[in-house]
Design an enzyme around this catalytic site. Structure first.
Site, PDB file in Angstrom:
ATOM      1  N   ASN A  68      42.444  39.962  41.283  1.00  0.00           N
ATOM      2  CA  ASN A  68      43.880  40.751  41.318  1.00  0.00           C
ATOM      3  C   ASN A  68      44.552  40.303  41.956  1.00  0.00           C
ATOM      4  O   ASN A  68      44.351  39.978  43.352  1.00  0.00           O
ATOM      5  CB  ASN A  68      43.338  42.387  41.688  1.00  0.00           C
ATOM      6  CG  ASN A  68      44.557  43.151  41.567  1.00  0.00           C
ATOM      7  OD1 ASN A  68      45.630  42.899  41.459  1.00  0.00           O
ATOM      8  ND2 ASN A  68      44.556  44.518  42.238  1.00  0.00           N
ATOM      9  N   ALA A  90      47.114  40.815  43.413  1.00  0.00           N
ATOM     10  CA  ALA A  90      47.737  41.611  44.644  1.00  0.00           C
ATOM     11  C   ALA A  90      46.741  41.816  45.769  1.00  0.00           C
ATOM     12  O   ALA A  90      47.015  42.472  46.820  1.00  0.00           O
ATOM     13  CB  ALA A  90      48.124  43.226  43.996  1.00  0.00           C
ATOM     14  N   CYS A  91      45.558  41.299  45.485  1.00  0.00           N
ATOM     15  CA  CYS A  91      44.427  41.307  46.433  1.00  0.00           C
ATOM     16  C   CYS A  91      44.305  40.236  47.719  1.00  0.00           C
ATOM     17  O   CYS A  91      44.419  39.022  46.874  1.00  0.00           O
ATOM     18  CB  CYS A  91      43.163  41.574  45.949  1.00  0.00           C
ATOM     19  SG  CYS A  91      41.726  41.366  46.711  1.00  0.00           S
ATOM     20  N   SER A  92      44.391  40.572  48.627  1.00  0.00           N
ATOM     21  CA  SER A  92      44.477  39.235  49.692  1.00  0.00           C
ATOM     22  C   SER A  92      43.016  38.681  49.663  1.00  0.00           C
ATOM     23  O   SER A  92      43.235  37.526  49.937  1.00  0.00           O
ATOM     24  CB  SER A  92      44.772  39.929  51.244  1.00  0.00           C
ATOM     25  OG  SER A  92      43.854  41.003  51.587  1.00  0.00           O
TER      26      SER A  92
END
Length: 119
Positions: free
Chosen positions: A6, A8-10
């Site tokens: 994803n 958006a996932c760090s």
């Protein structure tokens, strides 16, 4: 090698950066857009050596709506969990890296990503 991410996932971004730094040959799968089928989830679980509840993000709003915390974690409930992961891919723990040797890891740490690279 394939990595389910994803963007958006760090943790996903860190894993991709490490793969790039190591010069790894891999394919990115944005699993929220290219949702894995139930069969693909079963295959990844086999490669991970885990059960579906082991890779379920139980704090996600969809998990709370479904009440997954209260679902039995036993063989007879396995398909229910897999179906939920396929229908609500945000519930899938990330990133998942499928290694060249047929195994897989949940690459949430640099050590796990390096482990996938060494296979």
């Amino acid at each position: 090698m394939e990595i389910w991410i994803n963007p958006a996932c760090s943790k996903c971004r860190s894993a991709v950066q490490l793969l790039d730094a190591e010069g790894a040959d891999y394919t990115v799968r944005r699993y929220l857009e290219d949702v894995p089928s139930q069969d693909e989830i079963r295959g990844v679980l086999d490669r991970l050596g885990l059960e579906p509840w082991d890779i379920t993000r139980t704090q996600e709003p969809a998990a709370k709506e479904l009440g997954v915390k209260d679902w039995p974690r036993e063989a007879s409930s396995r398909e229910r969990w897999i179906k939920a992961l396929a229908e609500h891919p945000k519930l899938i723990q990330r990133p998942i890296i499928t290694a060249d040797d047929g195994t897989a890891v949940v690459g949430r740490t640099d050590e796990a990503v390096r482990d996938a690279l060494s296979r």
